[in-house]
Design an enzyme around this catalytic site. Sequence first.
Site, PDB file in Angstrom:
ATOM      1  N   GLY A  49       0.837  -1.184   0.000  1.00 48.19           N
ATOM      2  CA  GLY A  49       0.000   0.000   0.000  1.00 48.19           C
ATOM      3  C   GLY A  49       0.876   1.239   0.000  1.00 48.19           C
ATOM      4  N   GLN A  54       3.235   9.946   1.131  1.00 50.04           N
ATOM      5  CA  GLN A  54       4.512   9.224   1.183  1.00 50.04           C
ATOM      6  C   GLN A  54       5.382   9.503  -0.044  1.00 50.04           C
ATOM      7  OE1 GLN A  54       2.513   5.262   2.180  1.00 50.04           O
ATOM      8  NE2 GLN A  54       4.460   5.109   3.242  1.00 50.04           N
ATOM      9  N   CYS A  96       6.089   0.051   7.375  1.00 45.69           N
ATOM     10  CA  CYS A  96       5.745   1.220   6.558  1.00 45.69           C
ATOM     11  C   CYS A  96       6.952   1.609   5.716  1.00 45.69           C
ATOM     12  CB  CYS A  96       5.345   2.373   7.479  1.00 45.69           C
ATOM     13  SG  CYS A  96       4.840   3.856   6.600  1.00 45.69           S
ATOM     14  N   LEU A  97       6.691   1.920   4.446  1.00 43.12           N
ATOM     15  CA  LEU A  97       7.803   2.321   3.574  1.00 43.12           C
ATOM     16  C   LEU A  97       8.440   3.625   4.043  1.00 43.12           C
ATOM     17  CD1 LEU A  97       6.348   1.497   0.030  1.00 43.12           C
ATOM     18  CD2 LEU A  97       7.964   0.155   1.391  1.00 43.12           C
ATOM     19  N   HIS A 138      -4.350   1.683   7.672  1.00 45.71           N
ATOM     20  CA  HIS A 138      -2.959   2.164   7.730  1.00 45.71           C
ATOM     21  C   HIS A 138      -2.743   3.276   6.693  1.00 45.71           C
ATOM     22  CE1 HIS A 138       1.565   1.370   7.943  1.00 45.71           C
ATOM     23  NE2 HIS A 138       1.438   2.153   6.894  1.00 45.71           N
ATOM     24  N   GLU A 139      -3.192   3.016   5.468  1.00 46.91           N
ATOM     25  CA  GLU A 139      -2.958   4.005   4.406  1.00 46.91           C
ATOM     26  C   GLU A 139      -3.795   5.263   4.624  1.00 46.91           C
ATOM     27  OE1 GLU A 139      -0.461   3.562   2.702  1.00 46.91           O
ATOM     28  OE2 GLU A 139      -0.219   1.414   3.077  1.00 46.91           O
ATOM     29  N   HIS A 142      -2.267   7.784   6.861  1.00 48.52           N
ATOM     30  CA  HIS A 142      -1.296   8.695   6.239  1.00 48.52           C
ATOM     31  C   HIS A 142      -1.970   9.992   5.771  1.00 48.52           C
ATOM     32  CE1 HIS A 142       2.418   6.423   6.231  1.00 48.52           C
ATOM     33  NE2 HIS A 142       1.838   5.353   5.724  1.00 48.52           N
TER      34      HIS A 142
END
Length: 176
Positions: A49, A54, A96-97, A138-139, A142
């Site tokens: 995701g 991000q 997380c990236l 989660h996304e 952000h």
Amino acid sequence: MAVLPIAKIGNPILRQIANPVDPASIGSRCFQEFLDDMFETMVHYEGIGLAAPQVAQSEQVVVMECEGSNGIPKTVLINPKIVFYGPTQSEMWEGCLSIDNMRGKVIRPSMVRVQAYDRQGVLQDIEANGLYAVCIQHEMDHLLGKLFIDRMTDMSTLTQLEEFDVYWKEESASVI
Ligand code: ZN
């Protein structure tokens, strides 16, 4: 298409509230190319995701996909809103990236219903369970300037990836 640079924790854009997208702009070539770039970036960095903040775009856009039987269908969420949370909760390891090499356990509702525009500009209504539901939450965090570490209730599970592989991988049914 292009792989975009990932904003890492500490970059203020990850702490901003993302702006809604003008639905009239969804069909534009520029916006469609941005969606393609987000997918390419997510796959390149082996994420499942990715949210627009991000990649340093403070817009309410999320992409996700994870192949496999317990996977996630290819999904684009534009201006998403969660309209229902299921009554049960589940605990899952998250990564997380934007936070390199870390994992931590987060408890979240195990089912959500979300309404959002898709990449054709059509309003969709998605009911998601398990990994899909966790990934959506989660996304979408952000887009609120929140990271998974803000959602952790037990910081003692915060784990470097090398130690995760040694001590915790066996017990983890799913990791995002
Ligand atoms: Zn993330």
